[in-house]
Design a protein around this motif. Structure first.
Motif, PDB file in Angstrom:
ATOM      1  N   PRO A 318       0.812  -1.237   0.000  1.00  0.00           N
ATOM      2  CA  PRO A 318       0.000   0.000   0.000  1.00  0.00           C
ATOM      3  C   PRO A 318       0.836   1.273   0.000  1.00  0.00           C
ATOM      4  O   PRO A 318       0.308   2.357  -0.213  1.00  0.00           O
ATOM      5  N   PHE A 319       2.147   1.137   0.252  1.00  0.00           N
ATOM      6  CA  PHE A 319       2.995   2.316   0.438  1.00  0.00           C
ATOM      7  C   PHE A 319       4.001   2.464  -0.712  1.00  0.00           C
ATOM      8  O   PHE A 319       5.218   2.377  -0.521  1.00  0.00           O
ATOM      9  N   GLY A 320       3.494   2.647  -1.913  1.00  0.00           N
ATOM     10  CA  GLY A 320       4.381   2.831  -3.045  1.00  0.00           C
ATOM     11  C   GLY A 320       3.631   2.724  -4.359  1.00  0.00           C
ATOM     12  O   GLY A 320       2.396   2.701  -4.398  1.00  0.00           O
ATOM     13  N   THR A 321       4.376   2.636  -5.459  1.00  0.00           N
ATOM     14  CA  THR A 321       3.781   2.578  -6.796  1.00  0.00           C
ATOM     15  C   THR A 321       4.376   1.421  -7.588  1.00  0.00           C
ATOM     16  O   THR A 321       5.551   1.075  -7.432  1.00  0.00           O
ATOM     17  N   ALA A 322       3.535   0.847  -8.456  1.00  0.00           N
ATOM     18  CA  ALA A 322       3.964  -0.261  -9.316  1.00  0.00           C
ATOM     19  C   ALA A 322       4.055   0.207 -10.763  1.00  0.00           C
ATOM     20  O   ALA A 322       3.209   0.975 -11.234  1.00  0.00           O
ATOM     21  N   THR A 323       5.091  -0.248 -11.469  1.00  0.00           N
ATOM     22  CA  THR A 323       5.262   0.020 -12.899  1.00  0.00           C
ATOM     23  C   THR A 323       5.689  -1.283 -13.577  1.00  0.00           C
ATOM     24  O   THR A 323       6.072  -2.245 -12.901  1.00  0.00           O
ATOM     25  N   HIS A 332      -2.715  -3.681 -16.114  1.00  0.00           N
ATOM     26  CA  HIS A 332      -1.861  -2.649 -15.533  1.00  0.00           C
ATOM     27  C   HIS A 332      -1.044  -3.199 -14.352  1.00  0.00           C
ATOM     28  O   HIS A 332      -1.478  -4.129 -13.667  1.00  0.00           O
ATOM     29  N   PRO A 333       0.108  -2.608 -14.085  1.00  0.00           N
ATOM     30  CA  PRO A 333       0.970  -3.112 -13.002  1.00  0.00           C
ATOM     31  C   PRO A 333       0.332  -3.022 -11.622  1.00  0.00           C
ATOM     32  O   PRO A 333       0.591  -3.844 -10.753  1.00  0.00           O
ATOM     33  N   TRP A 362       8.415  -6.194 -13.864  1.00  0.00           N
ATOM     34  CA  TRP A 362       7.426  -5.535 -13.018  1.00  0.00           C
ATOM     35  C   TRP A 362       8.187  -4.984 -11.821  1.00  0.00           C
ATOM     36  O   TRP A 362       9.031  -5.667 -11.252  1.00  0.00           O
ATOM     37  N   MET A 363       7.905  -3.733 -11.454  1.00  0.00           N
ATOM     38  CA  MET A 363       8.698  -3.057 -10.418  1.00  0.00           C
ATOM     39  C   MET A 363       7.789  -2.372  -9.409  1.00  0.00           C
ATOM     40  O   MET A 363       6.787  -1.757  -9.770  1.00  0.00           O
ATOM     41  N   PHE A 364       8.167  -2.470  -8.128  1.00  0.00           N
ATOM     42  CA  PHE A 364       7.463  -1.748  -7.065  1.00  0.00           C
ATOM     43  C   PHE A 364       8.448  -0.798  -6.392  1.00  0.00           C
ATOM     44  O   PHE A 364       9.532  -1.206  -5.971  1.00  0.00           O
ATOM     45  N   HIS A 365       8.063   0.490  -6.301  1.00  0.00           N
ATOM     46  CA  HIS A 365       8.901   1.522  -5.702  1.00  0.00           C
ATOM     47  C   HIS A 365       8.262   1.985  -4.394  1.00  0.00           C
ATOM     48  O   HIS A 365       7.154   2.506  -4.384  1.00  0.00           O
ATOM     49  N   LEU A 366       8.949   1.790  -3.283  1.00  0.00           N
ATOM     50  CA  LEU A 366       8.452   2.200  -1.973  1.00  0.00           C
ATOM     51  C   LEU A 366       8.393   3.720  -1.891  1.00  0.00           C
ATOM     52  O   LEU A 366       9.287   4.414  -2.375  1.00  0.00           O
ATOM     53  N   SER A 367       7.344   4.236  -1.264  1.00  0.00           N
ATOM     54  CA  SER A 367       7.165   5.686  -1.179  1.00  0.00           C
ATOM     55  C   SER A 367       8.017   6.319  -0.088  1.00  0.00           C
ATOM     56  O   SER A 367       8.190   7.527  -0.050  1.00  0.00           O
ATOM     57  N   PHE A 368       8.543   5.523   0.863  1.00  0.00           N
ATOM     58  CA  PHE A 368       9.423   6.051   1.900  1.00  0.00           C
ATOM     59  C   PHE A 368      10.868   5.682   1.562  1.00  0.00           C
ATOM     60  O   PHE A 368      11.133   5.046   0.552  1.00  0.00           O
ATOM     61  N   GLU A 369      11.780   6.046   2.428  1.00  0.00           N
ATOM     62  CA  GLU A 369      13.214   5.945   2.112  1.00  0.00           C
ATOM     63  C   GLU A 369      13.631   4.546   1.686  1.00  0.00           C
ATOM     64  O   GLU A 369      14.126   4.343   0.592  1.00  0.00           O
ATOM     65  N   SER A 370      13.444   3.564   2.514  1.00  0.00           N
ATOM     66  CA  SER A 370      13.813   2.191   2.191  1.00  0.00           C
ATOM     67  C   SER A 370      13.174   1.260   3.215  1.00  0.00           C
ATOM     68  O   SER A 370      12.711   1.695   4.265  1.00  0.00           O
ATOM     69  N   ALA A 371      13.160  -0.037   2.905  1.00  0.00           N
ATOM     70  CA  ALA A 371      12.562  -1.025   3.806  1.00  0.00           C
ATOM     71  C   ALA A 371      13.417  -2.271   3.844  1.00  0.00           C
ATOM     72  O   ALA A 371      14.147  -2.575   2.878  1.00  0.00           O
ATOM     73  N   TYR A 372      13.328  -2.985   4.958  1.00  0.00           N
ATOM     74  CA  TYR A 372      13.972  -4.289   5.045  1.00  0.00           C
ATOM     75  C   TYR A 372      12.930  -5.322   4.636  1.00  0.00           C
ATOM     76  O   TYR A 372      11.917  -5.513   5.303  1.00  0.00           O
TER      77      TYR A 372
END
Length: 542
Positions: A318-323, A332-333, A362-372
């Motif tokens: 839920p916290f990011g965007t898919a392309t 759609h992604p 297929w790529m998911f980009h987190l909306s915050f700095e980074s995640a483990y």
């Protein structure tokens, strides 16, 4: 007065730093001496050192009254400085008394609004005529382009970059404001903004921002960064279709403070309680802080009695965007990160790349700095395992294709993969990439993901809902989402033999001389050391 003193002691008011308005007006003065002019007084450098080129000076043989005026400063309260009078804008006496009362009553903590570009040098990949890199750090603050007020790299430069290097070492950058050439947003398309500790190109530091697809970026942006570094780099390897990457920056402001300082003008020193004396420029809070002995003992007690192991099951999609590399129909992604959780395929609920896309991703980009990322769950299209054959899963810090980050999993030969898989990863990153450069023999690589869950926690957090903070004793305050143990180990600081517990950082073998506490973070004063020495001598005499 007693009431004012009481309020001043009791209350600390936090306000935002006032904005310097001199870029938005014109300066005049009664006369001009030599090469000096009134505009000099509103341009850097910020100093008392005099020269005709950097200070304003009125003519010594002019009118009996000398004055200097800005387009927005006038009329009627007077402040005397020796023989000099400064007239300020129509301030009602009652309002002025209120301002004085508030200023007397409260201690004001202001946000960092210090532009650091006067303290360093700008360079760029190439120069186009008079459009030099330093143009971008001088007024006017505008998107209007001219060769003498904006930077402009040469048409043949690929990749193109603009770089600012601080003259004082490193700074904590809160945000970066850019004014790009008006009506040329397509030349910004795909740009990246980095804070790094080296001048390496391509940049190898912290990626603050990458312009996402699709669509064109705004030509005026303020980009939050919150990172320590020595260089700020605007980087473009894409550019427009006709000339390739070109950089045309008309103004850049880099807001923050030199390392170890904070406040509106970066005049406050970070507390010695801050580890490495690093604090946030906005409010002086420590990034990593020594904790009290009571807290340390409580943590040690809990750690001694029991260790609670929990499984991180927080889905981060839920916290990011898919392309993805291409589109087929309505595949759609974003479909892959929404329910239903199923392998059943329709183009409205699964992602689907085009048949001609090679490689497919297929790529998911987190909306915050980074995640483990602990694990990644994928549901592929039922009956089409042959289209997954040879796929790879990456966790990376960039959107580069082919991926250049950590390879979590690669489908092995021989045989076909399972269409539903939970893939352990245990890696820190910003992007999760499903990548296929093999695919089936008839159409080549295709991606048809019906559901993806990415489990883990944002960096610095742990627990089932990521609501626990990692210990400040973990290096970079980075811990495992499952149990809070330190990923990069503990920070030994003043531990004897530099030995500490990797879970909570307790110094297991004691402290070096002069330090105390279970984490050895408390320095013994001279009085304490002297007292201990006297006790030892007295004990020996007895």
């Amino acid at each position: 007065m007693l009431f004012v003193l009481l309020v001043q002691t009791a209350v600390q008011l936090t306000i935002r730093a006032q904005h310097n308005l001199t870029p938005y007006g014109t300066a005049m003065q009664s006369s001009v001496f030599g090469g000096s002019n009134p505009q000099c007084a509103i341009l850097p450098p910020i100093t008392n050192d005099f020269s005709l080129e950097t200070c304003s000076t009125t003519n010594t043989y002019g009118a009996p009254i000398s004055w200097w005026r800005s387009g927005y400063v006038r009329a009627s309260n007077v402040v005397f400085m020796d023989k000099f009078r400064l007239y300020l804008l129509d301030i009602n006496t009652v309002k002025m008394l209120l301002v004085i009362l508030i200023h007397t009553t409260f201690q004001l903590t202001v946000s960092a609004q210090h532009n650091l570009t006067p303290y360093g040098t700008a360079t760029q990949s190439s120069n186009y005529e008079e459009s030099l890199p330093q143009n971008a750090i001088h007024p006017p603050i505008s998107n209007d382009f001219s060769k003498t007020t904006c930077s402009h790299t040469d048409i043949s430069s690929k990749p193109a970059w603009w770089m600012f290097h601080f003259s004082f070492g490193s700074a904590y950058i809160t945000d970066i404001t850019i004014y790009y050439r008006a009506a040329y947003a397509y030349r910004m398309d795909g740009f990246e903004l980095y804070v790094t500790n080296t001048s390496t190109i391509p940049p190898n530091g912290y990626l603050c921002y990458e312009d996402p697809d699709p669509g064109l970026p705004s030509t005026t942006q303020t980009i939050p960064c919150n990172q320590l570094g020595q260089y700020v780099i605007y980087y473009d390897k894409k550019g427009d279709h006709q000339f390739g990457p070109i950089i045309e920056l008309c103004y850049v402001a880099i807001t923050g403070c030199p390392k170890g300082t904070w406040g509106r003008s970066c005049t406050e020193t970070c507390s010695p309680k801050c580890i490495d004396q690093q604090c946030h420029p906005g409010n002086g809070s420590c990034f990593r802080e020594y904790i009290t002995s009571a807290d340390m003992l409580l943590v040690l007690l809990i750690h001694t009695i029991f260790q609670v192991i929990v499984t991180a099951q927080h889905n981060l999609t839920p916290f990011g965007t898919a392309t993805q590399s291409s589109f087929y129909g309505e595949g759609h992604p974003i479909n892959a990160i929404h329910p239903p959780i199923s392998n059943a395929f329709t183009t409205g609920i699964c992602s689907h790349t085009d048949l001609s896309s090679k490689p497919a991703w297929w790529m998911f980009h987190l909306s915050f700095e980074s995640a483990y990322i602990t694990d990644i769950i994928i549901y592929y299209r039922t009956g089409y395992a042959h289209r997954m054959d040879g796929f790879k899963i990456y966790v990376t810090n960039t959107s580069t294709i082919p991926p250049d980050g950590y390879l979590c999993y690669e489908d092995p030969d021989p045989g076909l993969p399972n269409i539903t898989q939970t893939i352990p990863c245990n890696q820190l990153g910003k992007y999760i990439i499903y990548y296929d450069d093999k695919g089936e023999k008839d159409f080549g690589p295709l991606v048809e993901l019906c559901y993806v869950a990415i489990n883990g926690c944002p960096k610095g957090r742990w627990g089932p809902n990521c609501n626990e903070e990692c210990s400040s004793m973990c290096v970079s305050q980075h811990c495992y989402p499952e149990n809070g143990s330190c990923v990069f180990g503990c920070d030994p600081q003043q531990c004897l033999n530099t030995t500490c517990d990797i879970y909570i950082g307790v110094c297991t073998e004691g402290c070096v001389t002069g330090w105390a506490g279970v984490y050895c973070l408390f320095y013994k004063t001279f009085a304490v050391l002297a007292s201990e020495l006297i006790k030892r001598v007295h004990k020996q005499e007895l």
